[in-house]
Design an enzyme around this catalytic site. Structure first.
Site, PDB file in Angstrom:
ATOM      1  N   ASP A  47       6.226 -65.628 -47.372  1.00 46.70           N
ATOM      2  CA  ASP A  47       5.185 -66.204 -48.235  1.00 46.70           C
ATOM      3  C   ASP A  47       4.328 -67.193 -47.447  1.00 46.70           C
ATOM      4  OD1 ASP A  47       6.973 -68.304 -48.105  1.00 46.70           O
ATOM      5  OD2 ASP A  47       7.069 -68.654 -50.273  1.00 46.70           O
ATOM      6  N   GLU A 185      16.221 -73.650 -42.344  1.00 43.73           N
ATOM      7  CA  GLU A 185      14.919 -74.170 -41.885  1.00 43.73           C
ATOM      8  C   GLU A 185      14.953 -75.689 -41.765  1.00 43.73           C
ATOM      9  OE1 GLU A 185      11.447 -72.585 -43.818  1.00 43.73           O
ATOM     10  OE2 GLU A 185      10.114 -74.010 -42.814  1.00 43.73           O
TER      11      GLU A 185
HETATM   12  O1  KIV Z   1       7.539 -67.598 -45.344  1.00 49.38           O
HETATM   13  C1  KIV Z   1       8.043 -67.572 -44.213  1.00 49.38           C
HETATM   14  O2  KIV Z   1       7.431 -67.185 -43.225  1.00 49.38           O
HETATM   15  C2  KIV Z   1       9.426 -68.030 -44.101  1.00 49.38           C
HETATM   16  C3  KIV Z   1       9.982 -68.217 -42.736  1.00 49.38           C
HETATM   17  C4  KIV Z   1       9.386 -69.419 -42.128  1.00 49.38           C
HETATM   18  C5  KIV Z   1      11.455 -68.267 -42.737  1.00 49.38           C
HETATM   19  O3  KIV Z   1      10.060 -68.252 -45.090  1.00 49.38           O
END
Ligand code: KIV
Length: 299
Positions: A47, A185
């Site tokens: 997202d 994260e």
């Molecule tokens: O939305 C995204 O790209 C993510 C990654 C950073 C893990 O959730």
């Protein structure tokens, strides 16, 4: 070179064999095709596309339809990596049925093989409902950007003992609920290492240090295409922004100076009636001819 199809089982085997898992985001057909040829394990249609592709201020604004649109483009390109669709804000939090229905859209319409959701223990009942519906789920804990207003910004998580304990227990509960992997994260590397040792499924770090089972980055960040902000964990692996800028400068210069396109980049008229055509252009009222043509076309 023919590459092998990555499966959830093969990712879990990598953890068991101590092999690192390499993953990245992608959001469109052309880039996903390049990524897939590089033999990476997993492509997340994150997202994060809200910010890096669509220019929203954060990830909260992207809709289910927008996520499905991009997931479809990626899945048309990919035949090797495991494709995971990222469930957007609210799409899995209202109730279990809606969560299962939305997760199912990623698989059925988007062509993804699994979905990712942000959250810990509080999400386990919903995750079980998705898995009961035969949808594979990836977890995501630590700095979960869909909660930025609660966190007060993009802050490192797990900095206090209480918070770190909570993350470890969340990871345990997510594993128990049946997720096949968990994104960690922005948490201190020591906490990520502890979590990675405590669970049997792969951890995929982003800002979580060297001891996770695998790594993910946002492609547009690591290539220097999206430069609105640069977190501490982000290493630049290329400067595509400068390459694009150089190419566009050269293109502009060549068009302005009538260097491009020259005849080498043009189609030749090979018929023998070019002189007749020029005469027709010179000797006819082209406004009248054009009006005649539109009358005919409107019939
Ligand atoms: O939305 C995204 O790209 C993510 C990654 C950073 C893990 O959730």
């Amino acid at each position: 070179m023919s590459l092998r199809k990555v499966t959830i089982q093969s990712l879990i085997e990598k953890k068991q064999n101590g092999e690192k898992i390499v993953t990245i985001t992608a959001y469109d057909y052309a880039i996903a095709k390049i990524v897939d040829a590089c033999d990476l394990d997993l492509i997340l249609v994150g997202d994060s596309l809200a910010m890096v592709m669509l220019g929203y201020q954060n990830t909260l604004s992207v809709s289910m339809d927008e996520m499905i649109h991009h997931t479809k483009a990626v899945s048309r390109a990919v035949s090797n990596a495991l494709i995971v669709g990222d469930m957007p804000f609210l799409s899995y939090k209202i109730n279990k049925n809606e969560a299962v229905r939305n997760a199912g859209r990623f698989i059925q319409e988007g062509g993804a093989e699994a979905v990712k959701v942000e959250g810990g223990t509080e999400l386990c009942t919903t995750i079980k409902a998705m898995i009961d519906a035969d949808i594979e789920v990836m977890g995501h804990i630590g700095l979960t950007p869909q909660k930025i207003y609660r966190f007060g910004g993009f802050m490192v998580q797990g900095k206090t003992i209480e918070n770190a304990k909570h993350l470890i227990l969340d990871a345990k509960n997510l594993q128990e609920a049946g997720v096949f992997s968990i994104v960690l994260e922005c948490i201190p590397w020591q906490i990520a290492e502890l979590i990675t040792k405590e669970i049997d499924i792969p951890t995929i770090g982003i800002g979580a240090g060297p001891y996770c089972d695998g790594q993910i980055l946002v492609l547009h960040d690591m290539l220097g295409i999206f430069t609105d902000f640069k977190p501490k964990f982000l290493k630049s692996f290329g400067n595509v922004r400068d390459s694009i800028t150089d190419a566009l400068e050269q293109y502009k210069n060549e068009v302005l100076n009538v260097i491009y396109p020259n005849k080498d980049y043009s189609y030749d008229y090979v018929g023998d009636q070019l002189e007749d055509l020029k005469e027709w252009v010179e000797n006819n009222d082209l406004n009248k001819e054009a009006a005649e043509l539109s009358k005919i076309m409107k019939k």
